[in-house]
Design an enzyme around this catalytic site. Structure first.
Site, mmCIF file in Angstrom:
data_model
loop_
_atom_site.group_PDB
_atom_site.id
_atom_site.type_symbol
_atom_site.label_atom_id
_atom_site.label_comp_id
_atom_site.label_asym_id
_atom_site.label_seq_id
_atom_site.Cartn_x
_atom_site.Cartn_y
_atom_site.Cartn_z
ATOM 1 N N THR A 131 14.396 77.414 -37.992
ATOM 2 C CA THR A 131 14.932 76.777 -36.790
ATOM 3 C C THR A 131 16.302 76.140 -37.034
ATOM 4 O O THR A 131 16.613 75.747 -38.166
ATOM 5 C CB THR A 131 13.942 75.677 -36.320
ATOM 6 O OG1 THR A 131 14.585 74.839 -35.366
ATOM 7 C CG2 THR A 131 13.518 74.771 -37.471
ATOM 8 N N ASP A 132 17.077 75.990 -35.966
ATOM 9 C CA ASP A 132 18.367 75.289 -36.096
ATOM 10 C C ASP A 132 18.158 73.779 -36.256
ATOM 11 O O ASP A 132 19.104 73.051 -36.554
ATOM 12 C CB ASP A 132 19.285 75.585 -34.900
ATOM 13 C CG ASP A 132 18.732 75.093 -33.559
ATOM 14 O OD1 ASP A 132 17.561 74.663 -33.511
ATOM 15 O OD2 ASP A 132 19.481 75.140 -32.558
ATOM 16 N N GLU A 133 16.931 73.303 -36.029
ATOM 17 C CA GLU A 133 16.694 71.851 -36.108
ATOM 18 C C GLU A 133 16.876 71.319 -37.532
ATOM 19 O O GLU A 133 17.029 70.120 -37.732
ATOM 20 C CB GLU A 133 15.309 71.505 -35.541
ATOM 21 C CG GLU A 133 15.209 71.934 -34.091
ATOM 22 C CD GLU A 133 13.965 71.465 -33.360
ATOM 23 O OE1 GLU A 133 13.411 70.419 -33.726
ATOM 24 O OE2 GLU A 133 13.558 72.152 -32.407
ATOM 25 N N TYR A 156 8.814 67.585 -38.184
ATOM 26 C CA TYR A 156 8.835 69.050 -38.024
ATOM 27 C C TYR A 156 10.054 69.645 -38.703
ATOM 28 O O TYR A 156 9.942 70.557 -39.533
ATOM 29 C CB TYR A 156 8.819 69.420 -36.533
ATOM 30 C CG TYR A 156 9.211 70.864 -36.275
ATOM 31 C CD1 TYR A 156 8.415 71.918 -36.699
ATOM 32 C CD2 TYR A 156 10.412 71.187 -35.610
ATOM 33 C CE1 TYR A 156 8.782 73.247 -36.489
ATOM 34 C CE2 TYR A 156 10.787 72.510 -35.387
ATOM 35 C CZ TYR A 156 9.967 73.536 -35.823
ATOM 36 O OH TYR A 156 10.348 74.849 -35.621
HETATM 37 P P1 NAD Z 1 3.703 78.647 -32.182
HETATM 38 O O1 NAD Z 1 3.242 77.250 -32.422
HETATM 39 O O2 NAD Z 1 3.650 79.209 -30.789
HETATM 40 O O3 NAD Z 1 2.876 79.669 -33.093
HETATM 41 C C1 NAD Z 1 2.565 79.397 -34.434
HETATM 42 C C2 NAD Z 1 1.482 80.365 -34.875
HETATM 43 O O4 NAD Z 1 1.185 80.070 -36.270
HETATM 44 C C3 NAD Z 1 0.177 80.219 -34.104
HETATM 45 O O5 NAD Z 1 -0.323 81.495 -33.762
HETATM 46 C C4 NAD Z 1 -0.753 79.524 -35.087
HETATM 47 O O6 NAD Z 1 -2.129 79.866 -34.902
HETATM 48 C C5 NAD Z 1 -0.228 80.027 -36.428
HETATM 49 N N1 NAD Z 1 -0.536 79.083 -37.529
HETATM 50 C C6 NAD Z 1 -0.349 77.740 -37.544
HETATM 51 N N2 NAD Z 1 -0.782 77.215 -38.709
HETATM 52 C C7 NAD Z 1 -1.229 78.269 -39.458
HETATM 53 C C8 NAD Z 1 -1.784 78.364 -40.752
HETATM 54 N N3 NAD Z 1 -1.990 77.281 -41.516
HETATM 55 N N4 NAD Z 1 -2.122 79.590 -41.222
HETATM 56 C C9 NAD Z 1 -1.929 80.704 -40.453
HETATM 57 N N5 NAD Z 1 -1.443 80.653 -39.208
HETATM 58 C C10 NAD Z 1 -1.079 79.454 -38.696
HETATM 59 O O7 NAD Z 1 5.181 78.704 -32.784
HETATM 60 P P2 NAD Z 1 6.451 79.540 -32.303
HETATM 61 O O8 NAD Z 1 7.200 78.743 -31.306
HETATM 62 O O9 NAD Z 1 6.037 80.923 -31.991
HETATM 63 O O10 NAD Z 1 7.312 79.519 -33.646
HETATM 64 C C11 NAD Z 1 7.141 80.534 -34.633
HETATM 65 C C12 NAD Z 1 8.082 80.273 -35.789
HETATM 66 O O11 NAD Z 1 9.430 80.285 -35.320
HETATM 67 C C13 NAD Z 1 7.875 78.912 -36.461
HETATM 68 O O12 NAD Z 1 8.030 79.073 -37.833
HETATM 69 C C14 NAD Z 1 8.973 78.051 -35.861
HETATM 70 O O13 NAD Z 1 9.359 77.032 -36.775
HETATM 71 C C15 NAD Z 1 10.084 79.070 -35.667
HETATM 72 N N6 NAD Z 1 11.018 78.770 -34.580
HETATM 73 C C16 NAD Z 1 10.569 78.429 -33.345
HETATM 74 C C17 NAD Z 1 11.485 78.186 -32.315
HETATM 75 C C18 NAD Z 1 11.032 77.855 -30.913
HETATM 76 O O14 NAD Z 1 11.867 77.525 -30.062
HETATM 77 N N7 NAD Z 1 9.761 77.948 -30.592
HETATM 78 C C19 NAD Z 1 12.866 78.280 -32.577
HETATM 79 C C20 NAD Z 1 13.277 78.634 -33.864
HETATM 80 C C21 NAD Z 1 12.345 78.882 -34.854
HETATM 81 P P1 TYD Z 2 10.732 70.887 -26.884
HETATM 82 O O1 TYD Z 2 10.443 71.977 -25.909
HETATM 83 O O2 TYD Z 2 9.603 70.060 -27.412
HETATM 84 O O3 TYD Z 2 11.575 71.545 -28.070
HETATM 85 P P2 TYD Z 2 12.376 70.821 -29.302
HETATM 86 O O4 TYD Z 2 11.941 69.409 -29.389
HETATM 87 O O5 TYD Z 2 11.937 71.633 -30.473
HETATM 88 O O6 TYD Z 2 13.828 70.981 -28.970
HETATM 89 O O7 TYD Z 2 11.777 69.887 -26.201
HETATM 90 C C1 TYD Z 2 13.002 70.370 -25.676
HETATM 91 C C2 TYD Z 2 13.762 69.174 -25.148
HETATM 92 O O8 TYD Z 2 13.064 68.626 -24.017
HETATM 93 C C3 TYD Z 2 13.870 68.021 -26.144
HETATM 94 O O9 TYD Z 2 15.137 67.397 -25.984
HETATM 95 C C4 TYD Z 2 12.757 67.071 -25.737
HETATM 96 C C5 TYD Z 2 12.684 67.268 -24.240
HETATM 97 N N1 TYD Z 2 11.342 67.099 -23.619
HETATM 98 C C6 TYD Z 2 11.212 66.299 -22.470
HETATM 99 O O10 TYD Z 2 12.185 65.712 -21.978
HETATM 100 N N2 TYD Z 2 9.953 66.196 -21.917
HETATM 101 C C7 TYD Z 2 8.874 66.821 -22.434
HETATM 102 O O11 TYD Z 2 7.746 66.669 -21.894
HETATM 103 C C8 TYD Z 2 9.037 67.641 -23.617
HETATM 104 C C9 TYD Z 2 7.863 68.339 -24.234
HETATM 105 C C10 TYD Z 2 10.296 67.759 -24.168
#
Ligand code: NAD
Ligand code: TYD
Length: 353
Positions: A131-133, A156
């Site tokens: 992630t970019d975070e 996180y």
């Molecule tokens: P998500 O929470 O929707 O899915 C995570 C998956 O991992 C789930 O299916 C869960 O069952 C599985 N999981 C969790 N713990 C586990 C364990 N101990 N063993 C095996 N499986 C396990 O997450 P997402 O949003 O799809 O993100 C996927 C990846 O991409 C993550 O690594 C996240 O850090 C990264 N990412 C997410 C975003 C975003 O905006 N969602 C952006 C950049 C990077």
């Molecule tokens: P989120 O979807 O949790 O992603 P991330 O924290 O990984 O960026 O949140 C996106 C943005 O929205 C973040 O600035 C937090 C804000 N947010 C709210 O304002 N209300 C909410 O209920 C949630 C879940 C997030």
């Protein structure tokens, strides 16, 4: 090629698994997932019977099972997405994030390295989807590049930064061929309704308040999930071992503007007068340590590998709303049971402020 994709039942993972299973019939795709609250096999219904798809329910924290699985299957590549992914949950339960995101990643690195060492030339790569975070928070100007120093703030992002460092260490110390990408906020179908956009879609459908943290001034850089999957495909096939790519589509939006746009789209699609759903917007207690702004410079990926996002934020949000309107059963099933307990506990405190 025999590829292990972890976290394939989650939001992004399901789009990556679907893409690889459909586009590469000669690959064998193994989806390993613990099926936590965020993992859902319904996300993969359309491909579950394909001949090149296999599902394994396993926890990446379980080192012995992971070692045994790699020993048995001799995977040639890993695309690692399994993680605990929600910042708010990490604030309340950081240790879970250390176990899955850090220890789980290191377990996979151990297992991959063993295959790599014992079978010269067999192991293609270990790809960590990050992630970019990890880069921290920006002020009102500037963008994250691949050279931006890591500066995570939430449990996180600290756990993802840590796992990125371990992945690089396995490359620099042991010679494991690794690749990392750091992507901005994703949105789209199958997004669990605890994150901002799907949470607000669900609340709009139930006429519940839309909780905006603080003043809604925080900025996120949004990318449609299928565009992330296409970037992962390209990076997996084309990036050099040891390299890093930022992924993002130059779509910076303040949270309040995202939700106002979402309300306008949903008013229109639900046949309501404009302004109806905006009345649900409620400013609530801010997130602790809330990063102000993320903006990602993905010019390296565009220049070197020719990647381009396929939709603008407005187009992607329309598609996303359509998906949720057409998949009310999915939304109802994932918001029943423990989800509501979490939601009520989490937001009761915020709305009180
Ligand atoms: P998500 O929470 O929707 O899915 C995570 C998956 O991992 C789930 O299916 C869960 O069952 C599985 N999981 C969790 N713990 C586990 C364990 N101990 N063993 C095996 N499986 C396990 O997450 P997402 O949003 O799809 O993100 C996927 C990846 O991409 C993550 O690594 C996240 O850090 C990264 N990412 C997410 C975003 C975003 O905006 N969602 C952006 C950049 C990077
Ligand atoms: P989120 O979807 O949790 O992603 P991330 O924290 O990984 O960026 O949140 C996106 C943005 O929205 C973040 O600035 C937090 C804000 N947010 C709210 O304002 N209300 C909410 O209920 C949630 C879940 C997030």
């Amino acid at each position: 090629m025999k590829i292990l994709i972890t976290g394939g039942a989650g939001f992004i993972g399901s789009h990556v698994v679907r893409r690889f299973v459909n586009l590469y019939p000669n690959y064998q795709i193994f989806n390993l997932d613990k099926l936590t609250y965020a993992g859902n096999l319904a996300n993969l219904k359309d491909i579950e019977n394909k001949e090149n798809y296999y599902f394994i329910r396993e926890d990446i924290v379980n080192r012995e099972s992971i070692m045994a699985l790699f020993e048995k299957e001799k995977f040639q590549a890993v695309i690692h997405l399994a993680a605990e992914s929600h910042v708010d949950r990490s604030i309340h339960n950081p240790l879970e994030f250390v176990f899955t995101n850090v220890v789980g990643t290191v377990n996979l690195l151990y297992a991959a390295l063993k295959i790599h060492r014992e079978n010269p030339g067999h192991f293609y790569r270990f790809y960590h989807v990050s992630t970019d975070e990890v880069y921290g928070s920006l002020g009102s100007t500037g963008m994250f590049t691949e050279e931006t120093p890591y500066d995570p703030h939430s449990p996180y992002s600290a756990s993802k930064a840590s796992s990125d460092h371990f992945v690089r260490a396995w490359h620099d110390t042991y010679g494991l061929p690794v690749v990392i990408s750091n992507c901005s906020n994703n949105y789209g179908p199958n997004h669990f309704p605890e994150k901002l956009i799907p949470l607000c879609i669900n609340n709009i459908l139930h006429d519940k308040p839309l909780p905006i943290y603080g003043k809604g001034e925080n900025v996120r850089d949004w990318l449609y999930v299928e565009d992330h999957a296409s970037a992962i495909d390209l990076i997996f096939h084309k990036a050099k071992p040891g390299s890093t790519y930022n992924v993002g589509g130059h779509n910076e939006w303040k949270n309040i503007d995202v939700i106002r746009l979402l309300c306008r789209i949903m008013d229109r699609k639900l046949g309501l007068p404009e302004g109806t759903k905006e009345k649900l917007i409620t400013f609530v207690k801010d997130r602790e340590g809330h990063d102000l702004r993320y903006a990602i410079d993905s010019s390296k990926l565009q220049r070197e590998l020719g990647w381009k996002p396929s939709v603008t934020f407005e187009q992607g949000l329309e598609k996303t709303v359509d998906w949720y309107l057409n998949n009310r059963d999915w939304l109802e099933s994932v918001t029943s049971g423990t989800y509501m307990k979490y939601y009520e506990e989490q937001y009761a405190k915020r709305f009180d402020q």
